[in-house]
Design a protein around this motif. Sequence first.
Motif, PDB file in Angstrom:
ATOM      1  N   PHE A 100       6.785 -10.503   8.010  1.00  0.00           N
ATOM      2  CA  PHE A 100       7.016 -11.944   7.947  1.00  0.00           C
ATOM      3  C   PHE A 100       6.532 -12.678   9.196  1.00  0.00           C
ATOM      4  N   GLU A 101       6.194 -11.956  10.253  1.00  0.00           N
ATOM      5  CA  GLU A 101       5.641 -12.578  11.461  1.00  0.00           C
ATOM      6  C   GLU A 101       4.145 -12.846  11.337  1.00  0.00           C
ATOM      7  N   CYS A 102       3.522 -12.284  10.338  1.00  0.00           N
ATOM      8  CA  CYS A 102       2.074 -12.375  10.159  1.00  0.00           C
ATOM      9  C   CYS A 102       1.690 -13.692   9.481  1.00  0.00           C
ATOM     10  N   PRO A 103       0.614 -14.330   9.952  1.00  0.00           N
ATOM     11  CA  PRO A 103       0.165 -15.577   9.313  1.00  0.00           C
ATOM     12  C   PRO A 103      -0.322 -15.359   7.872  1.00  0.00           C
ATOM     13  N   ASP A 104      -0.660 -14.124   7.511  1.00  0.00           N
ATOM     14  CA  ASP A 104      -1.127 -13.825   6.155  1.00  0.00           C
ATOM     15  C   ASP A 104       0.013 -13.457   5.201  1.00  0.00           C
ATOM     16  N   TYR A 105       1.248 -13.515   5.659  1.00  0.00           N
ATOM     17  CA  TYR A 105       2.409 -13.151   4.844  1.00  0.00           C
ATOM     18  C   TYR A 105       2.669 -14.210   3.788  1.00  0.00           C
ATOM     19  N   PRO A 106       2.908 -13.812   2.565  1.00  0.00           N
ATOM     20  CA  PRO A 106       2.885 -12.455   2.029  1.00  0.00           C
ATOM     21  C   PRO A 106       1.487 -12.070   1.557  1.00  0.00           C
ATOM     22  N   CYS A 107       1.039 -10.940   2.005  1.00  0.00           N
ATOM     23  CA  CYS A 107      -0.283 -10.438   1.632  1.00  0.00           C
ATOM     24  C   CYS A 107      -0.187  -9.622   0.340  1.00  0.00           C
ATOM     25  N   LYS A 108      -1.321  -9.128  -0.098  1.00  0.00           N
ATOM     26  CA  LYS A 108      -1.378  -8.342  -1.334  1.00  0.00           C
ATOM     27  C   LYS A 108      -0.528  -7.070  -1.222  1.00  0.00           C
ATOM     28  N   LEU A 109      -0.546  -6.417  -0.064  1.00  0.00           N
ATOM     29  CA  LEU A 109       0.252  -5.197   0.115  1.00  0.00           C
ATOM     30  C   LEU A 109       1.735  -5.479  -0.100  1.00  0.00           C
ATOM     31  N   ILE A 110       2.232  -6.545   0.506  1.00  0.00           N
ATOM     32  CA  ILE A 110       3.645  -6.905   0.365  1.00  0.00           C
ATOM     33  C   ILE A 110       3.957  -7.341  -1.062  1.00  0.00           C
ATOM     34  N   LYS A 111       3.080  -8.123  -1.647  1.00  0.00           N
ATOM     35  CA  LYS A 111       3.315  -8.587  -3.022  1.00  0.00           C
ATOM     36  C   LYS A 111       3.405  -7.415  -3.998  1.00  0.00           C
ATOM     37  N   ASN A 112       2.562  -6.409  -3.814  1.00  0.00           N
ATOM     38  CA  ASN A 112       2.600  -5.231  -4.684  1.00  0.00           C
ATOM     39  C   ASN A 112       3.890  -4.437  -4.492  1.00  0.00           C
ATOM     40  N   LEU A 113       4.295  -4.251  -3.241  1.00  0.00           N
ATOM     41  CA  LEU A 113       5.536  -3.521  -2.975  1.00  0.00           C
ATOM     42  C   LEU A 113       6.732  -4.310  -3.504  1.00  0.00           C
ATOM     43  N   GLU A 114       6.704  -5.606  -3.323  1.00  0.00           N
ATOM     44  CA  GLU A 114       7.764  -6.490  -3.819  1.00  0.00           C
ATOM     45  C   GLU A 114       7.906  -6.361  -5.332  1.00  0.00           C
ATOM     46  N   LYS A 115       6.795  -6.375  -6.022  1.00  0.00           N
ATOM     47  CA  LYS A 115       6.802  -6.250  -7.486  1.00  0.00           C
ATOM     48  C   LYS A 115       7.441  -4.921  -7.904  1.00  0.00           C
ATOM     49  N   SER A 116       7.073  -3.862  -7.220  1.00  0.00           N
ATOM     50  CA  SER A 116       7.622  -2.539  -7.514  1.00  0.00           C
ATOM     51  C   SER A 116       9.130  -2.489  -7.265  1.00  0.00           C
ATOM     52  N   TYR A 117       9.584  -3.016  -6.127  1.00  0.00           N
ATOM     53  CA  TYR A 117      11.017  -2.996  -5.807  1.00  0.00           C
ATOM     54  C   TYR A 117      11.815  -3.885  -6.751  1.00  0.00           C
ATOM     55  N   ASN A 118      11.245  -5.010  -7.153  1.00  0.00           N
ATOM     56  CA  ASN A 118      11.924  -5.874  -8.122  1.00  0.00           C
ATOM     57  C   ASN A 118      12.128  -5.144  -9.444  1.00  0.00           C
TER      58      ASN A 118
ATOM     59  N   ARG B  39      11.740  -1.694 -10.189  1.00  0.00           N
ATOM     60  CA  ARG B  39      12.384  -0.382 -10.172  1.00  0.00           C
ATOM     61  C   ARG B  39      13.808  -0.388  -9.626  1.00  0.00           C
ATOM     62  N   TYR B  40      14.100  -1.269  -8.650  1.00  0.00           N
ATOM     63  CA  TYR B  40      15.397  -1.205  -7.964  1.00  0.00           C
ATOM     64  C   TYR B  40      16.165  -2.517  -7.987  1.00  0.00           C
ATOM     65  N   GLN B  41      15.629  -3.531  -8.658  1.00  0.00           N
ATOM     66  CA  GLN B  41      16.250  -4.846  -8.695  1.00  0.00           C
ATOM     67  C   GLN B  41      16.578  -5.327  -7.280  1.00  0.00           C
ATOM     68  N   ALA B  42      15.617  -5.172  -6.389  1.00  0.00           N
ATOM     69  CA  ALA B  42      15.769  -5.569  -4.990  1.00  0.00           C
ATOM     70  C   ALA B  42      14.521  -6.337  -4.553  1.00  0.00           C
ATOM     71  N   SER B  43      14.718  -7.237  -3.613  1.00  0.00           N
ATOM     72  CA  SER B  43      13.606  -8.041  -3.121  1.00  0.00           C
ATOM     73  C   SER B  43      13.450  -7.876  -1.613  1.00  0.00           C
ATOM     74  N   LEU B  44      12.362  -7.247  -1.212  1.00  0.00           N
ATOM     75  CA  LEU B  44      12.073  -7.076   0.205  1.00  0.00           C
ATOM     76  C   LEU B  44      11.707  -8.417   0.842  1.00  0.00           C
ATOM     77  N   MET B  45      11.103  -9.296   0.063  1.00  0.00           N
ATOM     78  CA  MET B  45      10.766 -10.624   0.575  1.00  0.00           C
ATOM     79  C   MET B  45      12.027 -11.466   0.776  1.00  0.00           C
ATOM     80  N   GLU B  46      13.001 -11.326  -0.098  1.00  0.00           N
ATOM     81  CA  GLU B  46      14.282 -12.013   0.115  1.00  0.00           C
ATOM     82  C   GLU B  46      14.970 -11.464   1.363  1.00  0.00           C
ATOM     83  N   ASN B  47      14.901 -10.145   1.555  1.00  0.00           N
ATOM     84  CA  ASN B  47      15.473  -9.541   2.766  1.00  0.00           C
ATOM     85  C   ASN B  47      14.849 -10.167   4.008  1.00  0.00           C
ATOM     86  N   SER B  48      13.527 -10.239   4.017  1.00  0.00           N
ATOM     87  CA  SER B  48      12.813 -10.810   5.162  1.00  0.00           C
ATOM     88  C   SER B  48      13.170 -12.282   5.358  1.00  0.00           C
ATOM     89  N   GLY B  49      13.293 -13.010   4.265  1.00  0.00           N
ATOM     90  CA  GLY B  49      13.684 -14.411   4.340  1.00  0.00           C
ATOM     91  C   GLY B  49      15.071 -14.580   4.926  1.00  0.00           C
TER      92      GLY B  49
END
Length: 136
Positions: free
Chosen positions: A65-83, A85-95
């Motif tokens: 979340f410190e990166c000017p490119d956030y959220p990038c494709k890598l994060i978006k893909n991981l976010e989609k997977s966590y949403n 498979r685990y009903q969890a949001s890494l982007m919400e955590n970061s927020g």
Amino acid sequence: MKMPKDNIDTVMFAPCGMNCLVCYKHCRHKNSCAGCFNSDVGKPEHCRKCSIKDCIMGKGLRYCFECPDYPCKLIKNLEKSYNKRYQASLMENSGFVCQHGLEKFMEQQKRKYTCPQCGGIVSIHDRVCSECQESL
């Protein structure tokens, strides 16, 4: 593995927004993973070769979340997977961390992932307590 009585060490917050303390690999009794920023002992190969962590470290940052490119494709893909498979949001955590701080996030995670039966750690990945093996 019991949930720590004191605060969760903030080093357990991964660059992507994952709380490594509640990862199934950390919750194992034998050869447990120490988290993204710690030793590679017990760490699965995909975590040892994490392109997200490599990217952030290469930019001299600690969290995505410190990166000017956030959220990038890598994060978006991981976010989609966590949403999915685990009903969890890494982007919400970061927020949450950005808005309230890492210590408050870890306090919230402690309440959310402590087994009510025995005080063990409930894994985000399989929703099983590391101590009593209760599915929650």
